[in-house]
Design an enzyme around this catalytic site. Structure first.
Site, PDB file in Angstrom:
ATOM      1  N   CYS A 113     -71.289 -21.240 -62.064  1.00 16.80           N
ATOM      2  CA  CYS A 113     -70.407 -20.420 -61.242  1.00 16.80           C
ATOM      3  C   CYS A 113     -70.216 -19.076 -61.941  1.00 16.80           C
ATOM      4  O   CYS A 113     -69.994 -19.044 -63.155  1.00 16.80           O
ATOM      5  CB  CYS A 113     -69.061 -21.130 -61.069  1.00 16.80           C
ATOM      6  SG  CYS A 113     -67.871 -20.179 -60.113  1.00 16.80           S
ATOM      7  N   LEU A 114     -70.293 -17.986 -61.176  1.00 18.64           N
ATOM      8  CA  LEU A 114     -70.128 -16.655 -61.777  1.00 18.64           C
ATOM      9  C   LEU A 114     -68.757 -16.499 -62.433  1.00 18.64           C
ATOM     10  O   LEU A 114     -68.596 -15.699 -63.346  1.00 18.64           O
ATOM     11  CB  LEU A 114     -70.312 -15.570 -60.717  1.00 18.64           C
ATOM     12  CG  LEU A 114     -71.722 -15.419 -60.133  1.00 18.64           C
ATOM     13  CD1 LEU A 114     -71.721 -14.372 -59.029  1.00 18.64           C
ATOM     14  CD2 LEU A 114     -72.726 -15.056 -61.216  1.00 18.64           C
ATOM     15  N   GLY A 127     -74.481 -16.728 -54.715  1.00 16.12           N
ATOM     16  CA  GLY A 127     -73.340 -16.925 -53.832  1.00 16.12           C
ATOM     17  C   GLY A 127     -72.108 -16.294 -54.450  1.00 16.12           C
ATOM     18  O   GLY A 127     -71.990 -16.243 -55.677  1.00 16.12           O
ATOM     19  N   GLN A 154     -63.332 -14.660 -55.843  1.00 17.27           N
ATOM     20  CA  GLN A 154     -63.993 -14.335 -57.111  1.00 17.27           C
ATOM     21  C   GLN A 154     -63.984 -12.847 -57.431  1.00 17.27           C
ATOM     22  O   GLN A 154     -64.340 -12.447 -58.534  1.00 17.27           O
ATOM     23  CB  GLN A 154     -65.447 -14.826 -57.097  1.00 17.27           C
ATOM     24  CG  GLN A 154     -65.560 -16.338 -57.081  1.00 17.27           C
ATOM     25  CD  GLN A 154     -67.003 -16.762 -57.168  1.00 17.27           C
ATOM     26  OE1 GLN A 154     -67.697 -16.799 -56.171  1.00 17.27           O
ATOM     27  NE2 GLN A 154     -67.474 -17.052 -58.364  1.00 17.27           N
ATOM     28  N   HIS A 210     -70.333 -25.240 -52.443  1.00 16.23           N
ATOM     29  CA  HIS A 210     -69.737 -24.550 -53.600  1.00 16.23           C
ATOM     30  C   HIS A 210     -68.849 -23.387 -53.118  1.00 16.23           C
ATOM     31  O   HIS A 210     -67.712 -23.235 -53.561  1.00 16.23           O
ATOM     32  CB  HIS A 210     -70.848 -24.037 -54.522  1.00 16.23           C
ATOM     33  CG  HIS A 210     -70.373 -23.337 -55.762  1.00 16.23           C
ATOM     34  ND1 HIS A 210     -70.558 -23.857 -57.037  1.00 16.23           N
ATOM     35  CD2 HIS A 210     -69.725 -22.160 -55.942  1.00 16.23           C
ATOM     36  CE1 HIS A 210     -70.033 -23.024 -57.918  1.00 16.23           C
ATOM     37  NE2 HIS A 210     -69.518 -21.978 -57.283  1.00 16.23           N
ATOM     38  N   GLU A 211     -69.386 -22.565 -52.193  1.00 18.72           N
ATOM     39  CA  GLU A 211     -68.622 -21.395 -51.723  1.00 18.72           C
ATOM     40  C   GLU A 211     -67.449 -21.807 -50.842  1.00 18.72           C
ATOM     41  O   GLU A 211     -66.368 -21.224 -50.936  1.00 18.72           O
ATOM     42  CB  GLU A 211     -69.541 -20.410 -50.984  1.00 18.72           C
ATOM     43  CG  GLU A 211     -70.684 -19.836 -51.827  1.00 18.72           C
ATOM     44  CD  GLU A 211     -70.268 -19.324 -53.203  1.00 18.72           C
ATOM     45  OE1 GLU A 211     -69.141 -18.820 -53.352  1.00 18.72           O
ATOM     46  OE2 GLU A 211     -71.073 -19.448 -54.139  1.00 18.72           O
ATOM     47  N   HIS A 244     -64.655 -22.827 -53.001  1.00 21.22           N
ATOM     48  CA  HIS A 244     -63.936 -21.671 -53.557  1.00 21.22           C
ATOM     49  C   HIS A 244     -62.800 -21.235 -52.629  1.00 21.22           C
ATOM     50  O   HIS A 244     -61.718 -20.888 -53.090  1.00 21.22           O
ATOM     51  CB  HIS A 244     -64.883 -20.471 -53.724  1.00 21.22           C
ATOM     52  CG  HIS A 244     -65.508 -20.367 -55.081  1.00 21.22           C
ATOM     53  ND1 HIS A 244     -64.756 -20.279 -56.237  1.00 21.22           N
ATOM     54  CD2 HIS A 244     -66.798 -20.302 -55.474  1.00 21.22           C
ATOM     55  CE1 HIS A 244     -65.580 -20.179 -57.276  1.00 21.22           C
ATOM     56  NE2 HIS A 244     -66.829 -20.199 -56.846  1.00 21.22           N
TER      57      HIS A 244
END
Ligand SMILES: [Zn+2]
Length: 169
Positions: free
Chosen positions: A92-93, A45, A50, A134-135, A138
């Site tokens: 998380c990236l 994701g 990000q 999660h997304e 963000h």
């Protein structure tokens, strides 16, 4: 084009993103670039903040290229229903090399628009449910660490500050 992923500490990650209002070729190109950037970073994701773009847009592929039907584009997503609970490891990236146990809903439904502006609903369980919240978080300027205990969160922040100082972040 592959965008580098912005890391924790960059303010773009902690402010609410702007609604997408124009559904043009530029947006479609950005969606393609986001999938490419997400795969390059080995993620399932990725939200536009990000990659430093404060817009309400995210892409998800919990199959990681295995199933083309699993590719999900979420423009202006809103969580409309949650059910149950699951507890599991989440990363998380934008916070690389950290993973923590996070409690999330077991089933999630979001209402969103696709890259052409058409409204649809996406429902997911388990990993997909986790990715959907999660997304969407963000896009509201919220990171998964906000769901941890203050103690765990502060410990992580301390470690990250040390890494920033050492030039390792
Ligand atoms: Zn993330």
């Amino acid at each position: 084009m592959i965008y580098p992923v912005v890391k924790y500490g960059n303010p773009v990650l902690e402010k609410p993103a702007e609604a997408v209002t124009v559904f043009d070729e530029k947006l479609q190109k950005l969606v393609e670039d986001m999938f490419e950037s997400m795969y390059a970073a080995h993620g399932v994701g990725l939200a536009a903040p990000q990659i430093g773009i404060s817009q309400r847009l995210a892409v998800i592929d919990v199959s990681f290229k295995e199933d083309p039907k699993a590719k999900l584009v979420l423009v202006n997503p809103v969580v409309v229903r949650i059910e149950g609970k699951q507890r599991g490891s989440e990363g998380c990236l934008s916070i690389p090399d950290f993973r923590e146990e996070v409690t999330r809903p077991m089933r999630v439904t979001v209402r969103a628009q696709d890259a052409t502006g058409k409204t649809f609903e996406a429902c997911g369980e388990e990993l997909l449910a986790r990715a959907l919240v999660h997304e969407t978080d963000h896009l509201n300027g919220k990171l998964y660490i906000s769901h941890l205990s203050a103690l765990k969160r502060d410990l992580m922040k301390r470690k990250i500050r040390k890494m920033i100082k050492a030039g390792e972040w």
